[in-house]
Design a protein around this motif. Structure first.
Motif, PDB file in Angstrom:
ATOM      1  N   SER A 231      -0.183   4.778  -5.241  1.00 45.03           N
ATOM      2  CA  SER A 231      -1.384   5.373  -4.648  1.00 45.03           C
ATOM      3  C   SER A 231      -1.191   6.882  -4.488  1.00 45.03           C
ATOM      4  N   ARG A 232      -0.741   7.324  -3.318  1.00 47.92           N
ATOM      5  CA  ARG A 232      -0.667   8.770  -3.053  1.00 47.92           C
ATOM      6  C   ARG A 232       0.385   9.487  -3.899  1.00 47.92           C
ATOM      7  N   ALA A 233       1.454   8.789  -4.307  1.00 45.19           N
ATOM      8  CA  ALA A 233       2.494   9.437  -5.116  1.00 45.19           C
ATOM      9  C   ALA A 233       2.303   9.219  -6.613  1.00 45.19           C
ATOM     10  N   LEU A 234       1.228   8.536  -7.005  1.00 41.64           N
ATOM     11  CA  LEU A 234       1.019   8.216  -8.423  1.00 41.64           C
ATOM     12  C   LEU A 234       0.943   9.464  -9.309  1.00 41.64           C
ATOM     13  N   PRO A 235       0.268  10.559  -8.882  1.00 38.00           N
ATOM     14  CA  PRO A 235       0.258  11.764  -9.737  1.00 38.00           C
ATOM     15  C   PRO A 235       1.663  12.295 -10.035  1.00 38.00           C
ATOM     16  N   LEU A 236       2.571  12.197  -9.067  1.00 38.44           N
ATOM     17  CA  LEU A 236       3.933  12.667  -9.293  1.00 38.44           C
ATOM     18  C   LEU A 236       4.688  11.732 -10.238  1.00 38.44           C
ATOM     19  N   ALA A 241       6.801  11.132 -15.802  1.00 37.35           N
ATOM     20  CA  ALA A 241       6.781  10.510 -17.131  1.00 37.35           C
ATOM     21  C   ALA A 241       6.378  11.523 -18.203  1.00 37.35           C
ATOM     22  N   VAL A 242       5.382  12.349 -17.901  1.00 41.98           N
ATOM     23  CA  VAL A 242       4.930  13.354 -18.877  1.00 41.98           C
ATOM     24  C   VAL A 242       6.036  14.369 -19.157  1.00 41.98           C
ATOM     25  N   CYS A 243       6.714  14.837 -18.092  1.00 42.15           N
ATOM     26  CA  CYS A 243       7.810  15.796 -18.279  1.00 42.15           C
ATOM     27  C   CYS A 243       8.942  15.169 -19.093  1.00 42.15           C
ATOM     28  N   GLY A 244       9.228  13.889 -18.830  1.00 40.10           N
ATOM     29  CA  GLY A 244      10.274  13.212 -19.585  1.00 40.10           C
ATOM     30  C   GLY A 244       9.945  13.116 -21.057  1.00 40.10           C
ATOM     31  N   ALA A 273       8.252  12.102  -5.742  1.00 39.07           N
ATOM     32  CA  ALA A 273       7.428  10.894  -5.652  1.00 39.07           C
ATOM     33  C   ALA A 273       7.972   9.952  -4.589  1.00 39.07           C
ATOM     34  N   TRP A 274       9.292   9.812  -4.519  1.00 35.85           N
ATOM     35  CA  TRP A 274       9.892   8.976  -3.469  1.00 35.85           C
ATOM     36  C   TRP A 274       9.522   9.522  -2.086  1.00 35.85           C
ATOM     37  N   GLY A 275       9.649  10.845  -1.884  1.00 36.97           N
ATOM     38  CA  GLY A 275       9.334  11.418  -0.587  1.00 36.97           C
ATOM     39  C   GLY A 275       7.879  11.234  -0.192  1.00 36.97           C
ATOM     40  N   VAL A 276       6.982  11.466  -1.140  1.00 38.73           N
ATOM     41  CA  VAL A 276       5.549  11.323  -0.855  1.00 38.73           C
ATOM     42  C   VAL A 276       5.192   9.858  -0.616  1.00 38.73           C
ATOM     43  N   ALA A 277       5.819   8.946  -1.358  1.00 36.89           N
ATOM     44  CA  ALA A 277       5.495   7.522  -1.245  1.00 36.89           C
ATOM     45  C   ALA A 277       5.805   6.972   0.140  1.00 36.89           C
ATOM     46  N   GLN A 278       6.864   7.461   0.773  1.00 41.69           N
ATOM     47  CA  GLN A 278       7.203   6.919   2.096  1.00 41.69           C
ATOM     48  C   GLN A 278       6.788   7.851   3.242  1.00 41.69           C
ATOM     49  N   TRP A 279       6.060   8.926   2.937  1.00 43.01           N
ATOM     50  CA  TRP A 279       5.571   9.827   3.981  1.00 43.01           C
ATOM     51  C   TRP A 279       4.547   9.110   4.845  1.00 43.01           C
ATOM     52  N   ASP A 280       4.530   9.321   6.158  1.00 42.46           N
ATOM     53  CA  ASP A 280       5.357  10.246   6.904  1.00 42.46           C
ATOM     54  C   ASP A 280       6.497   9.550   7.650  1.00 42.46           C
ATOM     55  N   TYR A 281       7.101   8.593   6.980  1.00 44.72           N
ATOM     56  CA  TYR A 281       8.250   7.888   7.534  1.00 44.72           C
ATOM     57  C   TYR A 281       9.554   8.469   6.981  1.00 44.72           C
ATOM     58  N   LEU A 282      10.530   8.655   7.883  1.00 44.08           N
ATOM     59  CA  LEU A 282      11.898   8.882   7.432  1.00 44.08           C
ATOM     60  C   LEU A 282      12.564   7.543   7.138  1.00 44.08           C
ATOM     61  N   LEU A 283      12.303   6.567   7.999  1.00 44.65           N
ATOM     62  CA  LEU A 283      12.732   5.189   7.787  1.00 44.65           C
ATOM     63  C   LEU A 283      11.462   4.359   7.707  1.00 44.65           C
TER      64      LEU A 283
END
Length: 354
Positions: A231-236, A241-244, A273-283
């Motif tokens: 969802s929110r991290a999908l653009p990243l 994938a595009v950069c790869g 993408a990992w950071g945005v996907a779990q925002w705003d949780y650290l855990l």
């Protein structure tokens, strides 16, 4: 202020993933290069690439831990109490890797060089795997909040952690191969350029396959992270994938520019993408950034110190990397001795007297 500190933390993690990842990935290619004779030429390129900068890369890791400890102490306590096993293995691996890299050119016997080389190469795989497993444990919600210890083994021996560890090793190898292609070009060694180009393509395929399998793993074992990535991290994710793909395209066209930068973009986008996907949780689903934040005075002091470091230290890093890319830094490794000490004694005793 807590959001600013969290963004700085993730920026430091991303920087370490790029520079430290390329460093560890070079060790992976050292491991699979083959025997002393067969892999000697590739190892010379690897030594030339990482010798001037390998110690500097771990500064980012130290910064990550200091920032986490001071700005988000509850998260730091939970992570270290729960994941002390993989973190200890990673710390020991970093020390063993550094010592082995330094000593393998300082010893004379072939057996000792092989032993130190094996320790360096194996540690280069162990450390990123452990860090990937730690990320998997955090992302899958297996680290409890409140500064409490979770399961010492189940927290990092699970499908998401295994996925994170394997993906970290693949990504490190992928990134290192692109850097080594560039270093082989600087050495004007077209044979090694082709050698590492093939390995970059293979590592990209392996990382893509692991990421594809990871979709099913996350869907079943880390639902919150999976929902965020789709969802929110999908653009990243798409950007990664595009950069790869762009990096591979530039590499196969034998261009001298852009491929390495595109590979870096792929890795940076993946970490973001990992950071945005779990925002705003650290855990995830147990401890938010704001709930974990230290008092305002502490946060202010740390951010001021970070700003000063950015002004005083970052330019030195930039200068280091620029000088390295221009091949203006001496290698740390000792020159190959013409004769071992025993051979030198033999030469002396064989000389005629008088």
């Amino acid at each position: 202020m807590d959001t600013t500190a969290a963004l700085v933390l993730f920026a430091a993690i991303t920087t370490y993933a790029i520079f430290g990842g390329a460093d560890f990935g070079a060790g992976f290619w050292d491991l699979v290069a083959g025997g002393t004779k067969r892999g000697g030429r590739a190892r010379n390129v690897i030594d030339h690439a990482i010798a001037p900068v390998w110690e500097a890369n771990h500064v980012w890791l130290i910064f990550v831990w200091v920032l986490l400890w001071t700005c988000f102490p509850e998260a730091y306590a939970s992570i270290t109490l729960t994941l002390f096993v993989p973190l200890t293995l990673a710390a020991l691996g970093i020390v063993l890797r550094g010592a082995s890299f330094a000593f393998r050119k300082a010893v004379f016997r072939t057996r000792d060089r092989r032993n130190f080389g094996a320790a360096f190469a194996i540690s280069s795989v162990l450390v990123p795997y452990c860090f990937g497993a730690v990320i998997g444990a955090i992302a899958s919600g297996r680290v409890p909040a409140g500064g409490k210890a979770g399961a010492p083994w189940g927290s990092w021996v699970n499908p998401t952690s295994v996925l994170g560890g394997v993906l970290a090793v693949c990504v490190a190898a992928y990134l290192a191969a692109f850097f080594l292609v560039s270093d082989a070009r600087r050495l004007s060694d077209e044979t090694m350029v082709a050698y590492f180009r093939r390995r970059a393509i293979g590592a990209a395929a392996a990382a893509g396959l692991v990421a594809l399998v990871g979709i099913f793993v996350l869907a079943n074992d880390a639902k919150y992270l999976f929902d965020g990535l789709t969802s929110r991290a999908l653009p990243l994710v798409i950007l990664s994938a595009v950069c790869g793909l762009a990096a591979l395209g530039l590499l196969t066209r034998r261009t001298r520019h852009g491929a390495r930068l595109a590979a870096v973009g792929a890795v940076a986008s993946l970490v973001a993408a990992w950071g945005v996907a779990q925002w705003d949780y650290l855990l995830p689903e147990s401890l938010t950034v704001s709930a974990a934040a230290a008092p305002t005075g502490t946060m202010t002091a740390v951010l001021v110190a970070t700003g000063l470091a950015a002004v005083l230290i970052v330019p030195a890093f930039v200068l280091l990397y620029v000088l390295d890319q221009k091949t203006l830094l001496p290698e740390e490794s000792m020159p190959e001795p013409a004769h071992s000490p025993l051979e030198q004694v033999s030469h002396v005793t064989d000389e005629p007297a008088g």
